[in-house]
Design a protein around this motif. Structure first.
Motif, PDB file in Angstrom:
ATOM      1  N   GLY A 159      -2.474  -5.367   0.823  1.00 16.40           N
ATOM      2  CA  GLY A 159      -1.835  -4.064   0.984  1.00 16.40           C
ATOM      3  C   GLY A 159      -0.812  -3.984   2.099  1.00 16.40           C
ATOM      4  N   ASP A 160      -1.004  -4.781   3.155  1.00 11.10           N
ATOM      5  CA  ASP A 160      -0.092  -4.670   4.294  1.00 11.10           C
ATOM      6  C   ASP A 160       1.132  -5.569   4.167  1.00 11.10           C
ATOM      7  N   VAL A 183      -5.770   6.470   0.465  1.00 10.93           N
ATOM      8  CA  VAL A 183      -5.610   5.068   0.874  1.00 10.93           C
ATOM      9  C   VAL A 183      -6.767   4.243   0.326  1.00 10.93           C
ATOM     10  N   ARG A 206      -6.766  -7.788  -3.356  1.00  5.67           N
ATOM     11  CA  ARG A 206      -7.483  -7.342  -2.183  1.00  5.67           C
ATOM     12  C   ARG A 206      -6.818  -7.879  -0.926  1.00  5.67           C
ATOM     13  N   ASP A 207      -6.729  -7.055   0.093  1.00  3.56           N
ATOM     14  CA  ASP A 207      -6.169  -7.472   1.395  1.00  3.56           C
ATOM     15  C   ASP A 207      -4.683  -7.819   1.354  1.00  3.56           C
ATOM     16  N   LYS A 267      -6.573   1.086  -2.203  1.00  3.74           N
ATOM     17  CA  LYS A 267      -7.171  -0.213  -1.898  1.00  3.74           C
ATOM     18  C   LYS A 267      -8.108  -0.664  -3.012  1.00  3.74           C
ATOM     19  N   ASN A 268      -8.869   0.291  -3.561  1.00  3.03           N
ATOM     20  CA  ASN A 268      -9.754  -0.034  -4.679  1.00  3.03           C
ATOM     21  C   ASN A 268      -8.962  -0.557  -5.866  1.00  3.03           C
ATOM     22  N   LEU A 288      -6.007  -1.926  -5.843  1.00  2.84           N
ATOM     23  CA  LEU A 288      -5.484  -3.258  -5.537  1.00  2.84           C
ATOM     24  C   LEU A 288      -6.568  -4.303  -5.740  1.00  2.84           C
ATOM     25  N   THR A 289      -7.785  -3.990  -5.278  1.00  2.00           N
ATOM     26  CA  THR A 289      -8.897  -4.931  -5.452  1.00  2.00           C
ATOM     27  C   THR A 289      -9.148  -5.188  -6.934  1.00  2.00           C
ATOM     28  N   LEU A 332       0.824  -1.208   0.000  1.00  2.00           N
ATOM     29  CA  LEU A 332       0.000   0.000   0.000  1.00  2.00           C
ATOM     30  C   LEU A 332       0.859   1.260   0.000  1.00  2.00           C
TER      31      LEU A 332
END
Lengths: 261, 257
Positions: free
Chosen positions: A136-137, A120, A133-134, A124-125, A127-128, A95
């Motif tokens: 990012g970390d 942010v 998705r999920d 995230k959008n 990445l999805t 992210l």
């Protein structure tokens, strides 16, 4: 209507103007707004030079370069770039890597602190939308090669550029991952109506994705052929197995073979 | 814990004890005189007997070393960033730095004494002079190895050279920087002890010189042991700092296999 990206009679040399090694000579290319253009050619034909000229990282000693109606005299800033190597920063999470361009480019740079949550969410959008998705970390080195390349694509798109420059972005991936990412790019292009210039040596990739394919000669590079790809959109991967598709690939291949001589 | 893990945990101690045993055995077997090579037991005895002066002088040496080292970190970091910033500065300074680094620092001590008198300052400066070089080289290397593609990505967005330095150059230099600290702290000890033994009234270097003049050979060796302990402690501190600051760069299992 004038072209969105227009190079006209451009010559560029490395190691000092006309005296150095010519990378490209008398190259002309015009890409319309929203168009997906692919540039193919033998290796070392100056494809990457073309990228650098179109984004204002380098300037030709002859000819003119125009992007969005303006002569290019400095880095264009409306472009996003992705390369064969994902070049993510290993000390930043996925992210945070995506937010990097927003820390650089205006007007986001001055607004980053105030609108951080919004940015942010946007990251995230994005990445999805590429199937991350999920993730990012996670740190880049915790991701597979294909996932890293997706992240790199997202980074190129985060500031909503009008022009996306891709320099063999799938070159280092295995065949299945590559085809998966073709579809990702195809969908991003369709959804965002963004102008894309893809440099590649994979003819199937070029034909599957592009509206028009340009063939470059060997060094010093220039455009020796141009082929409009009339295959209807949206294109499914199945199209790559049809006779029509194969014929176009064959035809382009003949040009490349000639260009290498 | 598996057997191998236990063995790895114990092996530094086993090796140290083995070395001491061989040393002790050799001295006894060959009847080597005390003033030539004292056995570890004699060194240990001297260590306990003179623990007061040893502790006091170790403290002086440690202080000198750390101040010299701190100067080297500050100066080395700045110079490294400067050298990494511009090719012209790099080309201009590099031969000078190589030349300077090639000079044995013990040869510089007399000049420092001439300028600052004997004692604390020459020792600090020697520690500084001997230890900044690896920091400069490592910081400059970190900056020089930024991926050109990444630079292009950022430049195309309108990033200034300063932006690239701040967002990419400095973070990616940190592992090189912290790695160089381990080398630099060890060298700083060498520098301060050199200067102490040539031109000072304090510190372990001076203590060893006096012990030599009085033929107290076990005390000389006790001084060496004190230096070794300090050196290991400081190295361990730097290694810990490195792991804490740049954990992202140390994920390879290479050395563990």
């Amino acid at each position: 209507m004038s072209a969105f990206v227009a190079l006209d009679g451009v010559s560029h040399a490395y190691g000092g103007a006309a005296g150095g090694t010519l990378a490209i000579e008398g190259l002309s290319i015009a890409v319309e707004e929203g168009e997906f253009a692919a540039v193919v050619g033998p290796s070392g034909c100056g494809k990457s030079t073309l990228m650098k000229l179109a984004t204002g990282l380098q300037f030709p000693f002859k000819g003119s370069v125009q992007v969005a109606g303006e002569p290019v005299t400095k880095p264009v800033k409306i472009a996003g770039m992705a390369f064969q190597a994902p070049t993510l920063l290993p000390w930043r999470t996925t992210l945070e890597n995506l937010l990097l361009p927003l820390e650089i480019v205006q007007p986001h740079r001055s607004e980053l602190r105030r609108r951080r949550n919004e940015y942010v969410a946007r990251a995230k959008n994005l990445l999805t939308s590429v199937g991350l998705r999920d993730q990012g970390d996670k740190y880049p080195w915790e991701l597979s090669g294909g996932m890293q390349q997706r992240t790199s694509l997202c980074r190129a798109l985060i500031h909503s550029p009008q022009l996306l420059m891709l320099d063999e972005p799938f070159g280092a991936l295995d065949a299945f991952t590559r085809e998966e990412l073709w579809c990702v790019i195809r969908d991003l292009h369709a959804a965002r109506k963004i102008t894309v210039i893809l440099v590649t040596h994979d003819l199937r990739e070029a034909v599957f994705l592009a509206d028009r394919v340009f063939v470059m000669s060997s060094r010093p590079g220039r455009i020796v052929a141009e082929r409009r790809i009339e295959l209807p959109r949206p294109r499914d991967l199945e199209v790559t197995f049809t006779q029509g598709f194969q014929d176009i690939v064959h035809e382009l291949r003949a040009h490349i073979v000639k260009a290498r001589q | 814990m598996t057997r191998t893990a236990v063995l790895i945990r114990l092996s530094p101690w086993l090796f140290t004890v083995a070395l001491l045993a061989v040393w002790e055995g050799a001295v006894r077997f060959f009847k080597i005189p005390m003033f030539f090579l004292p056995p570890p037991t004699a060194v240990a005895q001297a260590f306990i007997e003179y623990s007061g002066p040893l502790a006091r002088n170790s403290w002086v040496t440690l202080e000198t070393t750390l101040i010299g080292f701190a100067l080297a970190v500050g100066f080395g970091l700045l110079l490294g960033l400067l050298v990494g910033w511009s090719r012209a500065i790099y080309a201009g300074l590099y031969p000078l730095m190589i030349g300077f680094n090639a000079i044995p620092k013990v040869a510089v001590v007399p000049i420092l004494v001439l300028w600052f008198g004997i004692g604390f300052i020459p020792a600090v400066l020697t520690a500084f002079l001997i230890s900044f070089f690896p920091i400069v080289v490592n910081v400059a290397t970190g900056l020089a190895t930024i991926e050109p593609e990444l630079e292009d990505v950022l430049k195309a967005l309108g990033a200034s050279k300063f932006d690239i330095m701040q967002k990419v150059g400095i973070p990616r230099t940190l592992p090189y920087f912290f790695g160089s600290l381990k080398v630099a702290i060890t060298l700083a000890f060498v520098g301060s002890v050199i200067s102490e033994s040539v031109a000072s009234n304090n510190g372990i270097g001076n203590l060893m010189l006096q012990a030599q003049a009085q033929f107290q050979v076990p005390l000389i060796f006790a001084g060496l042991v004190a230096l070794a302990i300090e050196g290991i402690a400081m190295y361990a501190a730097m290694a810990m700092l490195e792991r804490r600051m740049t954990g992202w760069a140390q994920r390879s299992g290479f050395a563990q296999s």
